[in-house]
Design an enzyme around this catalytic site. Sequence first.
Site, mmCIF file in Angstrom:
data_model
loop_
_atom_site.group_PDB
_atom_site.id
_atom_site.type_symbol
_atom_site.label_atom_id
_atom_site.label_comp_id
_atom_site.label_asym_id
_atom_site.label_seq_id
_atom_site.Cartn_x
_atom_site.Cartn_y
_atom_site.Cartn_z
ATOM 1 C CD GLN A 122 -6.215 18.355 -38.582
ATOM 2 O OE1 GLN A 122 -6.690 19.354 -37.880
ATOM 3 N NE2 GLN A 122 -6.849 17.414 -38.857
ATOM 4 C CB ILE A 161 5.396 31.034 -40.215
ATOM 5 C CG1 ILE A 161 6.454 32.158 -39.441
ATOM 6 C CG2 ILE A 161 5.131 29.955 -39.433
ATOM 7 C CD1 ILE A 161 6.061 32.911 -38.238
ATOM 8 C CE1 TYR A 178 -8.484 28.398 -32.483
ATOM 9 C CE2 TYR A 178 -10.371 27.229 -31.841
ATOM 10 C CZ TYR A 178 -9.523 27.806 -32.847
ATOM 11 O OH TYR A 178 -9.949 26.902 -34.002
ATOM 12 C CE LYS A 194 -10.272 30.425 -35.317
ATOM 13 N NZ LYS A 194 -9.494 30.957 -36.536
HETATM 14 P P1 NAD Z 1 -2.700 24.222 -37.918
HETATM 15 O O1 NAD Z 1 -2.113 24.570 -36.615
HETATM 16 O O2 NAD Z 1 -2.376 22.748 -38.438
HETATM 17 O O3 NAD Z 1 -1.960 25.158 -39.271
HETATM 18 C C1 NAD Z 1 -1.719 26.375 -38.914
HETATM 19 C C2 NAD Z 1 -0.572 26.835 -39.802
HETATM 20 O O4 NAD Z 1 -0.484 28.188 -39.823
HETATM 21 C C3 NAD Z 1 0.651 26.088 -39.439
HETATM 22 O O5 NAD Z 1 1.164 25.560 -40.522
HETATM 23 C C4 NAD Z 1 1.547 27.383 -38.896
HETATM 24 O O6 NAD Z 1 2.946 27.130 -39.123
HETATM 25 C C5 NAD Z 1 0.943 28.385 -39.717
HETATM 26 N N1 NAD Z 1 1.182 29.774 -39.057
HETATM 27 C C6 NAD Z 1 1.217 29.949 -37.638
HETATM 28 N N2 NAD Z 1 1.550 31.195 -37.461
HETATM 29 C C7 NAD Z 1 1.800 31.788 -38.561
HETATM 30 C C8 NAD Z 1 2.331 33.143 -39.097
HETATM 31 N N3 NAD Z 1 2.510 34.073 -38.100
HETATM 32 N N4 NAD Z 1 2.593 33.452 -40.281
HETATM 33 C C9 NAD Z 1 2.205 32.410 -41.307
HETATM 34 N N5 NAD Z 1 1.798 31.118 -40.864
HETATM 35 C C10 NAD Z 1 1.601 30.805 -39.590
HETATM 36 O O7 NAD Z 1 -4.115 24.683 -38.156
HETATM 37 P P2 NAD Z 1 -5.313 23.887 -38.841
HETATM 38 O O8 NAD Z 1 -5.862 22.989 -37.964
HETATM 39 O O9 NAD Z 1 -4.906 24.019 -40.021
HETATM 40 O O10 NAD Z 1 -6.307 25.249 -38.814
HETATM 41 C C11 NAD Z 1 -6.423 26.316 -39.767
HETATM 42 C C12 NAD Z 1 -7.647 27.213 -39.579
HETATM 43 O O11 NAD Z 1 -8.714 26.513 -39.325
HETATM 44 C C13 NAD Z 1 -7.082 27.859 -38.042
HETATM 45 O O12 NAD Z 1 -7.800 29.352 -38.179
HETATM 46 C C14 NAD Z 1 -8.064 27.104 -36.995
HETATM 47 O O13 NAD Z 1 -8.303 27.973 -36.092
HETATM 48 C C15 NAD Z 1 -9.207 26.816 -38.056
HETATM 49 N N6 NAD Z 1 -9.970 25.791 -37.308
HETATM 50 C C16 NAD Z 1 -9.331 24.318 -37.283
HETATM 51 C C17 NAD Z 1 -9.945 23.277 -36.707
HETATM 52 C C18 NAD Z 1 -9.479 21.873 -36.705
HETATM 53 O O14 NAD Z 1 -10.060 21.144 -36.365
HETATM 54 N N7 NAD Z 1 -8.419 21.708 -37.400
HETATM 55 C C19 NAD Z 1 -11.354 23.672 -36.367
HETATM 56 C C20 NAD Z 1 -11.861 24.873 -36.236
HETATM 57 C C21 NAD Z 1 -11.129 25.946 -36.765
HETATM 58 N N1 SER Z 2 -10.114 21.673 -33.513
HETATM 59 C C1 SER Z 2 -10.097 23.080 -33.147
HETATM 60 C C2 SER Z 2 -9.510 22.897 -31.730
HETATM 61 O O1 SER Z 2 -9.808 21.888 -30.887
HETATM 62 C C3 SER Z 2 -11.437 23.487 -32.703
HETATM 63 O O2 SER Z 2 -11.560 24.836 -33.485
HETATM 64 O O3 SER Z 2 -9.027 23.910 -31.115
#
Ligand code: NAD
Ligand code: SER
Length: 315
Positions: A12, A35, A142, A146
């Site tokens: 995302q 991945i 999770y 973190k």
């Molecule tokens: P997401 O799940 O959409 O994307 C994560 C990506 O990591 C995926 O494309 C997945 O294929 C890839 N991935 C998973 N395992 C892998 C591996 N072993 N090697 C390489 N790639 C791998 O997550 P996101 O929403 O884009 O979140 C990204 C980061 O931001 C994460 O650390 C998440 O905890 C943090 N975060 C996201 C949100 C949110 O609302 N989206 C909020 C707080 C924190």
């Molecule tokens: N959007 C994320 C979740 O709900 C917050 O880290 O996991």
Amino acid sequence: MEKILVIGCAGQIGSELTIELRKLYGDSNVVATDIKPADKEITEGGPFEILDVLDTHRLFGTVSRNKITQIYHLAAILSGNAEKKPIASWHINMESLLNVLELSRELNLNKVFWPSSIAVFGPTTPRVNTPQFTVMEPSTVYGISKLAGERWLEYYYQKYGVDIRSLRYPGLISHKTEAGGGTTDYAVEIFYEAIREKKYECFLSEQTYLPMQFMDDAIKATIAVMEAPAEKISVRSSYNVAGISFSPEEIVAEIKKRIPEFEITYNPDFRQAIAESWPQSIDDSVAREDWGLNNTYDLKKMVDVMLSEVAKKFD
Ligand code: NAD
Ligand code: SER
């Protein structure tokens, strides 16, 4: 010239951050990895490699071969999915971070970005206007990963001088790539269902307040914290970031103003308890003072953009 590695570019955040980084640093200077395969815009817009961040040998190879100077490490298992596979998720979330930190120390990289989350807070944290420094007793795997990650960031900075920067993102709302298995995902899914089906069954109850942020503001904040001079970074764990706090009931009211026939039902599942352990709103004054965090989207503006952009996908 900086050479940047994005790990988790198909997710995302990665699917939008990679594009912005390429605009800023040049297409060929941002190596996108995941991945799994990514969108054509990413795979054809600059260098792309399939990479499992847990494969230490290949990770070192990719960084050395491409002469990488900065890493944005986005790969993780998010809150909802992590509760289904706690040990495997802990392994991915922690081992991947330690791989990146060790590599950054050994190869003396310039900067690293790793996102934390509002999930670092727990049921004993003050839930309204949650301060930067407060009680942190997360109750999800999770959140525990973190919080442990934040401690490792500070440790690598204090002990080895690795310049790692981090934001505690709230729930992120975007239209490019669907959300990746978190507790805040309802606030993305609801737009797809409003356009497609004119109805949505929400997995949180109607008055569950959570802090959220529109993706454009999140990307802007990410680049701002990474570009800030090192002396402006007073927080070496992770910065609180607030966006817009709202409940399902409030977002539904905004959607109904634009799609009057939209219907909502509530059927809270295991994610309700997760949401109730997280803050309702966040105090991000430290980020504002240190490096000028500045959000521009309110609920109305975000709903307008989400409905019109999601509608284009189904034209
Ligand atoms: P997401 O799940 O959409 O994307 C994560 C990506 O990591 C995926 O494309 C997945 O294929 C890839 N991935 C998973 N395992 C892998 C591996 N072993 N090697 C390489 N790639 C791998 O997550 P996101 O929403 O884009 O979140 C990204 C980061 O931001 C994460 O650390 C998440 O905890 C943090 N975060 C996201 C949100 C949110 O609302 N989206 C909020 C707080 C924190
Ligand atoms: N959007 C994320 C979740 O709900 C917050 O880290 O996991």
